[in-house]
Design an enzyme around this catalytic site. Sequence first.
Site, PDB file in Angstrom:
ATOM      1  N   TRP A   1      31.223  49.784  42.593  1.00 54.31           N
ATOM      2  CA  TRP A   1      30.784  48.741  41.654  1.00 54.31           C
ATOM      3  C   TRP A   1      29.279  48.561  41.686  1.00 54.31           C
ATOM      4  O   TRP A   1      28.649  48.379  40.632  1.00 54.31           O
ATOM      5  CB  TRP A   1      31.527  47.431  41.915  1.00 54.31           C
ATOM      6  CG  TRP A   1      32.984  47.600  41.614  1.00 54.31           C
ATOM      7  CD1 TRP A   1      34.018  47.542  42.504  1.00 54.31           C
ATOM      8  CD2 TRP A   1      33.572  47.923  40.345  1.00 54.31           C
ATOM      9  NE1 TRP A   1      35.209  47.802  41.865  1.00 54.31           N
ATOM     10  CE2 TRP A   1      34.968  48.039  40.548  1.00 54.31           C
ATOM     11  CE3 TRP A   1      33.062  48.128  39.063  1.00 54.31           C
ATOM     12  CZ2 TRP A   1      35.853  48.351  39.510  1.00 54.31           C
ATOM     13  CZ3 TRP A   1      33.937  48.435  38.030  1.00 54.31           C
ATOM     14  CH2 TRP A   1      35.314  48.542  38.263  1.00 54.31           C
TER      15      TRP A   1
ATOM     16  N   ASP B   1      26.673  40.404  43.261  1.00 55.01           N
ATOM     17  CA  ASP B   1      27.990  40.532  42.638  1.00 55.01           C
ATOM     18  C   ASP B   1      29.020  40.149  43.701  1.00 55.01           C
ATOM     19  O   ASP B   1      29.297  40.916  44.618  1.00 55.01           O
ATOM     20  CB  ASP B   1      28.220  41.963  42.155  1.00 55.01           C
ATOM     21  CG  ASP B   1      29.637  42.156  41.597  1.00 55.01           C
ATOM     22  OD1 ASP B   1      30.429  41.189  41.597  1.00 55.01           O
ATOM     23  OD2 ASP B   1      29.948  43.284  41.156  1.00 55.01           O
TER      24      ASP B   1
ATOM     25  N   LYS C   1      40.030  37.697  41.118  1.00 56.40           N
ATOM     26  CA  LYS C   1      40.355  38.073  42.492  1.00 56.40           C
ATOM     27  C   LYS C   1      40.797  36.804  43.242  1.00 56.40           C
ATOM     28  O   LYS C   1      41.951  36.656  43.581  1.00 56.40           O
ATOM     29  CB  LYS C   1      39.154  38.701  43.192  1.00 56.40           C
ATOM     30  CG  LYS C   1      38.373  39.703  42.368  1.00 56.40           C
ATOM     31  CD  LYS C   1      39.144  40.975  42.063  1.00 56.40           C
ATOM     32  CE  LYS C   1      38.245  41.973  41.338  1.00 56.40           C
ATOM     33  NZ  LYS C   1      38.885  43.252  41.079  1.00 56.40           N
TER      34      LYS C   1
END
Lengths: 370, 370
Positions: free
Chosen positions: A109, A179, A203
């Site tokens: 990511w 992030d 999440k």
Amino acid sequence: MTTKTHVERVYNFSAGPAVLPLPVLEQVQQELLALPGCGASILEISHRSKQFVAILEDAEQRLRQLLSIPSHYHVLFLQGGSRLQFSMVPMNLLRGRNLPARYILTGSWGRKAYEEAVREGTALVAWDGGSTGYDRVPAWQQVSIPPETAYVHITSNETIQGVQFPDHPPAEWPVVVCDASSDFLSRPIPVDRYGLIYACAQKNAGPAGVTIVLIRDDLVQKSPDDLAGYLSYRNHAQEKSLFNTPATFAIYIVGLVAKWLQEEIGGLEKMHQINREKAALLYRVLDESNGFYRGHAEPSCRSLMNVTFRLPDETLEKQFLTQAEREGLTSLKGHRSVGGIRASIYNAMPREGVVALAEFMSDFASRHAS
Amino acid sequence: MTTKTHVERVYNFSAGPAVLPLPVLEQVQQELLALPGCGASILEISHRSKQFVAILEDAEQRLRQLLSIPSHYHVLFLQGGSRLQFSMVPMNLLRGRNLPARYILTGSWGRKAYEEAVREGTALVAWDGGSTGYDRVPAWQQVSIPPETAYVHITSNETIQGVQFPDHPPAEWPVVVCDASSDFLSRPIPVDRYGLIYACAQKNAGPAGVTIVLIRDDLVQKSPDDLAGYLSYRNHAQEKSLFNTPATFAIYIVGLVAKWLQEEIGGLEKMHQINREKAALLYRVLDESNGFYRGHAEPSCRSLMNVTFRLPDETLEKQFLTQAEREGLTSLKGHRSVGGIRASIYNAMPREGVVALAEFMSDFASRHAS
């Protein structure tokens, strides 16, 4: 009133969208046809109605309480996922500036975030864990960050590789953008160490469809004037997330999840402790399996959220997944880009689910270890 | 199983997010803790799970059936609302091209779309209804569209002013882009008259959080290579709306709404007929009120979705809203930018709700007309 007796639920180890707290789902279900005192569903009311504005403010206040967010940070609820944040961060903080952004790449990511940043301005790689297959994060002092930096970007937890920063960047660093998609609300964060923190909700914080952004007020002022309306943090901050119609239902659930963290769990210190204990149950099985299970991450960088490991061969991995599924332990397949097994054990995964998986793993290993 | 007896629902005339079909809400409620055969909520499952992929494909197929969408059009489910489409359209179809886009402005939303387009390239106003307060749409032959045009942008229905194009642009026009946010699925559309149609879901198609884009395949190929990943139609088309995690729950509801249109209503011709009848009930009250109610739109351009009107003075408007609310007729306040009254009567507003409002209006007028 709803009856719940006939609903069978599995232990769902999906990396995201992921398991939600059952009491939250039950409240959503109960209120689905009409919010109390409203006569219409949360799905049907205007984002400018007094009922929704109260829900939005409540969600924001609960996040502020849980994370002790200083008052000079805005809390924004946006759409487009972390993927859009990969672009909005450099559009707002890098475009037209003479300083580079510096990206610390600890997994897939972070790398994707970097690839979007180079489209918008000068983005440099400050550290890249690719040479060891993204199995670790650097110690902060290993990374050289000159003062001439628009911002430093990190990914606090990499869901695919299962590596996580155990702590937070040095206070003396320039603006840090994080992030935090996959460990947001799983532990306390010293928010003031960061200039901007973003996290898609699916999440630990809610369902897919809303992305939470915490941004320091001075950074909001940097948004270029010529930016497309939706892509400017300043517009969203000025309009308190009502620049346009936000993802109302997803925000409502974020508020309920935050309430659950406050009232059922007792806050983020408690949640962190529970998460440490859950993760330890699985890592212990790995460590005591005599190499049958090979964890991907270096032990000091192990994620408390995503436990990633391999078995001796792919045939055994397939058997593992099939048998686990039969036991009601689902979505354990590793990301298609790396293979293997991944157990995502976010906040809402109950300890009993992790215990059941640990027992299954021990049992499977004892049956198949040569 | 859920018991519904104690749920009191009002008639909700919100302009969006707006009323949803009750059978859809009931199914969502029933399945909320676990999708049948899945063991987890739709809110909790991966966007790449076989269960969700089936839901996504079902939603797309139902839209294709309802609208007879030709096979060379992609159906995309995006985030960011129409607001982000205001920018994505010119980013993808105008940037770097030598042709101008031409905007037909029939209300507030068309104007906002135009304001975003000028940031991205040469956008011209082809027609502007501002001089008469956006109370009408032009006849197509009134608007001059030279062949040298990247695209023409129209807004099929303006929610704030309550004006709607009664028909569709000429087949010989260059690429037409249509913001159909507030009348999408309310009537058939000859999709092949358009190059791109976009619609946020929260009027007729579902909850806030997902935006549906129909785009012709040759236009997808025009997306510039250097565009930010999330902002490229080509990326979303190539990945069939799974470029990143989409708004899974909102897409699930779009599918259920489409199913309701097919199985309960009987398709878009039927829906259109019902919508015409509902709107006629309210416009008749306006027309027969001897000027007590003054409709905003010219009769030939009246919206079937948003019925906008004024009362003799603002004091009466306040009384109207308060008394209507007391009768369970809610969210009738006009948009804050124009004031007055707005009754949004989308697909899911039952005829009984419109009848109740019409009766209330007649009664109110007879009590207050001087």
